[in-house]
Design a protein around this motif. Structure first.
Motif, PDB file in Angstrom:
ATOM      1  N   ASP A 195       6.486 -15.022 -26.486  1.00 14.65           N
ATOM      2  CA  ASP A 195       7.022 -13.682 -26.298  1.00 14.65           C
ATOM      3  C   ASP A 195       8.424 -13.823 -25.703  1.00 14.65           C
ATOM      4  O   ASP A 195       8.855 -14.916 -25.331  1.00 14.65           O
ATOM      5  CB  ASP A 195       6.097 -12.811 -25.447  1.00 14.65           C
ATOM      6  CG  ASP A 195       5.918 -13.319 -24.024  1.00 14.65           C
ATOM      7  OD1 ASP A 195       6.749 -14.095 -23.526  1.00 14.65           O
ATOM      8  OD2 ASP A 195       4.938 -12.916 -23.387  1.00 14.65           O
ATOM      9  N   GLN A 196       9.138 -12.718 -25.622  1.00 14.71           N
ATOM     10  CA  GLN A 196      10.531 -12.776 -25.189  1.00 14.71           C
ATOM     11  C   GLN A 196      10.670 -13.245 -23.746  1.00 14.71           C
ATOM     12  O   GLN A 196      11.599 -13.978 -23.418  1.00 14.71           O
ATOM     13  CB  GLN A 196      11.195 -11.417 -25.398  1.00 14.71           C
ATOM     14  CG  GLN A 196      11.335 -11.104 -26.875  1.00 14.71           C
ATOM     15  CD  GLN A 196      11.885  -9.727 -27.152  1.00 14.71           C
ATOM     16  OE1 GLN A 196      12.071  -8.914 -26.250  1.00 14.71           O
ATOM     17  NE2 GLN A 196      12.145  -9.450 -28.415  1.00 14.71           N
ATOM     18  N   ARG A 197       9.737 -12.871 -22.885  1.00 12.19           N
ATOM     19  CA  ARG A 197       9.794 -13.314 -21.491  1.00 12.19           C
ATOM     20  C   ARG A 197       9.601 -14.832 -21.395  1.00 12.19           C
ATOM     21  O   ARG A 197      10.311 -15.511 -20.670  1.00 12.19           O
ATOM     22  CB  ARG A 197       8.736 -12.597 -20.655  1.00 12.19           C
ATOM     23  CG  ARG A 197       8.770 -13.040 -19.197  1.00 12.19           C
ATOM     24  CD  ARG A 197       7.808 -12.277 -18.344  1.00 12.19           C
ATOM     25  NE  ARG A 197       8.291 -10.897 -18.255  1.00 12.19           N
ATOM     26  CZ  ARG A 197       7.502  -9.847 -18.093  1.00 12.19           C
ATOM     27  NH1 ARG A 197       6.204  -9.995 -18.005  1.00 12.19           N
ATOM     28  NH2 ARG A 197       7.999  -8.650 -18.014  1.00 12.19           N
ATOM     29  N   ALA A 198       8.657 -15.352 -22.159  1.00 14.44           N
ATOM     30  CA  ALA A 198       8.423 -16.799 -22.137  1.00 14.44           C
ATOM     31  C   ALA A 198       9.626 -17.546 -22.708  1.00 14.44           C
ATOM     32  O   ALA A 198      10.013 -18.593 -22.193  1.00 14.44           O
ATOM     33  CB  ALA A 198       7.160 -17.140 -22.918  1.00 14.44           C
ATOM     34  N   ALA A 199      10.223 -17.004 -23.758  1.00 15.47           N
ATOM     35  CA  ALA A 199      11.418 -17.630 -24.331  1.00 15.47           C
ATOM     36  C   ALA A 199      12.559 -17.609 -23.319  1.00 15.47           C
ATOM     37  O   ALA A 199      13.306 -18.589 -23.189  1.00 15.47           O
ATOM     38  CB  ALA A 199      11.823 -16.920 -25.622  1.00 15.47           C
ATOM     39  N   ALA A 200      12.686 -16.506 -22.597  1.00 14.16           N
ATOM     40  CA  ALA A 200      13.728 -16.407 -21.568  1.00 14.16           C
ATOM     41  C   ALA A 200      13.519 -17.479 -20.502  1.00 14.16           C
ATOM     42  O   ALA A 200      14.474 -18.135 -20.069  1.00 14.16           O
ATOM     43  CB  ALA A 200      13.723 -15.017 -20.943  1.00 14.16           C
ATOM     44  N   THR A 201      12.278 -17.669 -20.109  1.00 14.08           N
ATOM     45  CA  THR A 201      11.962 -18.703 -19.122  1.00 14.08           C
ATOM     46  C   THR A 201      12.291 -20.081 -19.678  1.00 14.08           C
ATOM     47  O   THR A 201      12.905 -20.903 -19.000  1.00 14.08           O
ATOM     48  CB  THR A 201      10.471 -18.636 -18.728  1.00 14.08           C
ATOM     49  OG1 THR A 201      10.211 -17.354 -18.158  1.00 14.08           O
ATOM     50  CG2 THR A 201      10.110 -19.726 -17.735  1.00 14.08           C
ATOM     51  N   ALA A 202      11.898 -20.322 -20.917  1.00 12.90           N
ATOM     52  CA  ALA A 202      12.154 -21.631 -21.537  1.00 12.90           C
ATOM     53  C   ALA A 202      13.640 -21.925 -21.639  1.00 12.90           C
ATOM     54  O   ALA A 202      14.067 -23.076 -21.481  1.00 12.90           O
ATOM     55  CB  ALA A 202      11.508 -21.692 -22.920  1.00 12.90           C
ATOM     56  N   LEU A 203      14.445 -20.896 -21.888  1.00 14.88           N
ATOM     57  CA  LEU A 203      15.882 -21.083 -22.066  1.00 14.88           C
ATOM     58  C   LEU A 203      16.667 -20.908 -20.774  1.00 14.88           C
ATOM     59  O   LEU A 203      17.869 -21.188 -20.734  1.00 14.88           O
ATOM     60  CB  LEU A 203      16.405 -20.105 -23.127  1.00 14.88           C
ATOM     61  CG  LEU A 203      15.855 -20.313 -24.537  1.00 14.88           C
ATOM     62  CD1 LEU A 203      16.287 -19.168 -25.445  1.00 14.88           C
ATOM     63  CD2 LEU A 203      16.325 -21.646 -25.095  1.00 14.88           C
ATOM     64  N   GLY A 204      16.019 -20.390 -19.739  1.00  8.50           N
ATOM     65  CA  GLY A 204      16.702 -20.174 -18.475  1.00  8.50           C
ATOM     66  C   GLY A 204      17.702 -19.023 -18.528  1.00  8.50           C
ATOM     67  O   GLY A 204      18.763 -19.093 -17.911  1.00  8.50           O
ATOM     68  N   VAL A 205      17.365 -17.988 -19.295  1.00 10.01           N
ATOM     69  CA  VAL A 205      18.234 -16.812 -19.414  1.00 10.01           C
ATOM     70  C   VAL A 205      17.406 -15.557 -19.126  1.00 10.01           C
ATOM     71  O   VAL A 205      16.185 -15.620 -19.028  1.00 10.01           O
ATOM     72  CB  VAL A 205      18.877 -16.711 -20.821  1.00 10.01           C
ATOM     73  CG1 VAL A 205      19.756 -17.927 -21.098  1.00 10.01           C
ATOM     74  CG2 VAL A 205      17.825 -16.560 -21.910  1.00 10.01           C
ATOM     75  N   ALA A 206      18.093 -14.428 -19.035  1.00 15.78           N
ATOM     76  CA  ALA A 206      17.408 -13.155 -18.805  1.00 15.78           C
ATOM     77  C   ALA A 206      16.695 -12.691 -20.075  1.00 15.78           C
ATOM     78  O   ALA A 206      17.111 -13.039 -21.183  1.00 15.78           O
ATOM     79  CB  ALA A 206      18.419 -12.094 -18.365  1.00 15.78           C
ATOM     80  N   VAL A 207      15.653 -11.881 -19.920  1.00 17.47           N
ATOM     81  CA  VAL A 207      14.909 -11.357 -21.062  1.00 17.47           C
ATOM     82  C   VAL A 207      15.828 -10.526 -21.950  1.00 17.47           C
ATOM     83  O   VAL A 207      15.755 -10.601 -23.178  1.00 17.47           O
ATOM     84  CB  VAL A 207      13.694 -10.511 -20.598  1.00 17.47           C
ATOM     85  CG1 VAL A 207      13.003  -9.859 -21.774  1.00 17.47           C
ATOM     86  CG2 VAL A 207      12.716 -11.374 -19.826  1.00 17.47           C
ATOM     87  N   GLY A 208      16.723  -9.761 -21.348  1.00 20.55           N
ATOM     88  CA  GLY A 208      17.666  -8.957 -22.131  1.00 20.55           C
ATOM     89  C   GLY A 208      18.550  -9.821 -23.016  1.00 20.55           C
ATOM     90  O   GLY A 208      18.898  -9.425 -24.134  1.00 20.55           O
ATOM     91  N   THR A 209      18.901 -10.998 -22.543  1.00 21.16           N
ATOM     92  CA  THR A 209      19.707 -11.928 -23.334  1.00 21.16           C
ATOM     93  C   THR A 209      18.918 -12.387 -24.549  1.00 21.16           C
ATOM     94  O   THR A 209      19.447 -12.450 -25.660  1.00 21.16           O
ATOM     95  CB  THR A 209      20.129 -13.135 -22.468  1.00 21.16           C
ATOM     96  OG1 THR A 209      20.856 -12.649 -21.342  1.00 21.16           O
ATOM     97  CG2 THR A 209      20.966 -14.113 -23.254  1.00 21.16           C
ATOM     98  N   VAL A 210      17.642 -12.685 -24.348  1.00 20.17           N
ATOM     99  CA  VAL A 210      16.790 -13.092 -25.464  1.00 20.17           C
ATOM    100  C   VAL A 210      16.695 -11.958 -26.479  1.00 20.17           C
ATOM    101  O   VAL A 210      16.808 -12.172 -27.691  1.00 20.17           O
ATOM    102  CB  VAL A 210      15.388 -13.519 -24.979  1.00 20.17           C
ATOM    103  CG1 VAL A 210      14.422 -13.679 -26.138  1.00 20.17           C
ATOM    104  CG2 VAL A 210      15.478 -14.803 -24.180  1.00 20.17           C
ATOM    105  N   LYS A 211      16.482 -10.734 -25.994  1.00 16.62           N
ATOM    106  CA  LYS A 211      16.360  -9.582 -26.901  1.00 16.62           C
ATOM    107  C   LYS A 211      17.617  -9.405 -27.738  1.00 16.62           C
ATOM    108  O   LYS A 211      17.534  -9.206 -28.954  1.00 16.62           O
ATOM    109  CB  LYS A 211      16.087  -8.303 -26.106  1.00 16.62           C
ATOM    110  CG  LYS A 211      14.704  -8.229 -25.524  1.00 16.62           C
ATOM    111  CD  LYS A 211      14.510  -6.954 -24.734  1.00 16.62           C
ATOM    112  CE  LYS A 211      13.108  -6.939 -24.131  1.00 16.62           C
ATOM    113  NZ  LYS A 211      12.859  -5.704 -23.403  1.00 16.62           N
TER     114      LYS A 211
END
Length: 191
Positions: free
Chosen positions: A151-167
Motif C-alpha cells: 500500500d502507499q504507506r508501506a511504500a512510503a516507509t520503504a522509500l523513506g518519503v512521505a505518503v503524499g510523495t508516493v501518491k
C-alpha cells in the motif's frame, strides 16, 4: 511501575529490558486479539512475534498517543494480519492460475498457446520499456505499489518519503504509463 511511555522512551534509546517489559505487559493481549481473529493458535503466535519485531524495528518512529502502547500494538496486529491474508490470497490465486494454465486441454491447439505466449512476452517487453522511461523515483513507486502490492504507506516507509510523495509519484507514473502504453490497450480492445 513504569508507564508504557517511559518504557517506550527507554526502548527507543536501545534498552532491551524496557522493551522486554512492554512485551511481557502486552504480548498476551496481542496474542489473544490475534487468536480471536484467526482461530489458529500457531498463526496467532507467529503474528504476535511479527508485531513485536515490527515494534522493535519502528520503535524510534512511534509516538504513543496516550500512556498505553497497546492500542498502537493492536493496530499493528490488525495491519500485519491483513497483509498476511492478502499475501496468502495472492499466492493462492497464483497457484490456481498456474494449475489452470498447466492443465492440458483436449481441444487446445499448441500453436494458439505459443502465439499467446509470444503476445504476452511482447506486451511485457513494452511494459518494461515504458517503465525504463520513467524517472527512477516514479519507477520505484510503481514497482512497490503495483507489482509488489504494497500500500502507499508501506511504500512510503520503504522509500523513506512521505505518503503524499508516493501518491503524487504514483499518479504521475500512471499518467505517463497510460500515455506510453495506450497503444497496448487500444490493440487489446480491437482484438
Amino acid at each position: 511501575m513504569a508507564s508504557d511511555r517511559e518504557l517506550w522512551a527507554r526502548a527507543v534509546d536501545g534498552d532491551r529490558e524496557a522493551f522486554g517489559e512492554l512485551f511481557d505487559r502486552h504480548a498476551t493481549a496481542v496474542y489473544n486479539h490475534l487468536f480471536r481473529r484467526t482461530a489458529d493458535w500457531g498463526e496467532a503466535e507467529d503474528l504476535t512475534s511479527t508485531v513485536f519485531l515490527h515494534a522493535w524495528r519502528r520503535r524510534a518512529d512511534v509516538v504513543l498517543d496516550r500512556d498505553s502502547a497497546l492500542p498502537w500494538l493492536l493496530g499493528v496486529a490488525n495491519g500485519t494480519l491483513s497483509n498476511t491474508r492478502r499475501r496468502l490470497r495472492r499466492a493462492q490465486a497464483l497457484v490456481q492460475r498456474l494449475v489452470i494454465q498447466d492443465e492440458p486441454r483436449a481441444d487446445a491447439d499448441h500453436a494458439d498457446d505459443v502465439a499467446a505466449r509470444v503476445d504476452d512476452q511482447r506486451r511485457m517487453s513494452d511494459v518494461h520499456r515504458a517503465l525504463a522511461r520513467l524517472p527512477r523515483h516514479e519507477r520505484e513507486v510503481v514497482e512497490l505499489c503495483l507489482w509488489a502490492g504494497l500500500d502507499q504507506r508501506a511504500a512510503a516507509t520503504a522509500l523513506g518519503v512521505a505518503v503524499g510523495t508516493v501518491k503524487s509519484r504514483l499518479s504521475r507514473a500512471r499518467r505517463r504509463l497510460s500515455s506510453d502504453l495506450g497503444h497496448l490497450i487500444e490493440s487489446e480492445e480491437g482484438a
